[in-house]
Enzyme design. Structure first.
Site, short mmCIF file in Angstrom:
data_model
loop_
_atom_site.label_atom_id
_atom_site.label_comp_id
_atom_site.label_asym_id
_atom_site.label_seq_id
_atom_site.Cartn_x
_atom_site.Cartn_y
_atom_site.Cartn_z
N CYS A 83 0.65 -1.16 -0.03
CA CYS A 83 0.33 0.25 -0.69
C CYS A 83 0.47 0.70 0.05
O CYS A 83 1.66 1.68 -0.78
CB CYS A 83 -1.12 -0.14 1.09
SG CYS A 83 -0.53 0.01 3.25
N ARG A 84 0.73 2.93 1.03
CA ARG A 84 1.23 3.54 0.57
C ARG A 84 2.31 3.36 2.03
O ARG A 84 3.78 3.69 2.04
CB ARG A 84 0.71 4.59 0.42
CG ARG A 84 1.04 6.36 1.02
CD ARG A 84 0.42 7.64 1.51
NE ARG A 84 0.54 6.92 3.04
CZ ARG A 84 0.47 7.34 3.89
NH1 ARG A 84 1.70 7.68 4.03
NH2 ARG A 84 0.06 6.69 5.27
#
Length: 119
Positions: A83-84
């Protein structure tokens, strides 16, 4: 003096965390390259559209349980989620493991994965 000690402890912890983070992304790339793991970006569609790893599928973490079967029903298929920052992919990892997927790795964040890819 106490603030200096707190800062030193914080810097030490951040160093340890970054080592662990690079280890997880390097393990993720090993799975992709050696075991043909499926890459799944669990960020939102908008984040995915702004940039993602090539060959990654986008399944937001909020719907991973409902949509994983569209990518693979094989519970022994190696999967790398990212993800981030690694938080949402950690959630996705837990969901997939609870569903019986046996070879799921949290690659961490996109920037982390990109940094490890160049090694």
């Amino acid at each position: 003096m106490m603030n200096v000690l707190k800062s030193l402890v914080l810097c030490s912890l951040m160093g340890v965390l970054s080592v662990q983070a690079s280890e997880r992304s390097e393990l993720a790339w090993q799975r992709v390259e050696q075991q043909q793991a499926i890459l799944i970006d669990v960020r939102s569609e908008g984040e995915f559209d702004q940039g993602h790893l090539s060959q990654a599928h986008n399944i937001p973490h909020t719907v991973i349980a409902q949509q994983i079967a569209a990518i693979t029903k094989d519970k022994s298929q190696p999967i790398v989620v990212y993800c981030r920052s690694g938080n949402r992919s950690g959630y996705a990892l837990q969901v997939l493991q609870a569903m019986g997927y046996q070879q799921v790795v949290n690659g961490g964040g996109l920037k982390e994965m990109l940094a490890s890819k160049s090694h």
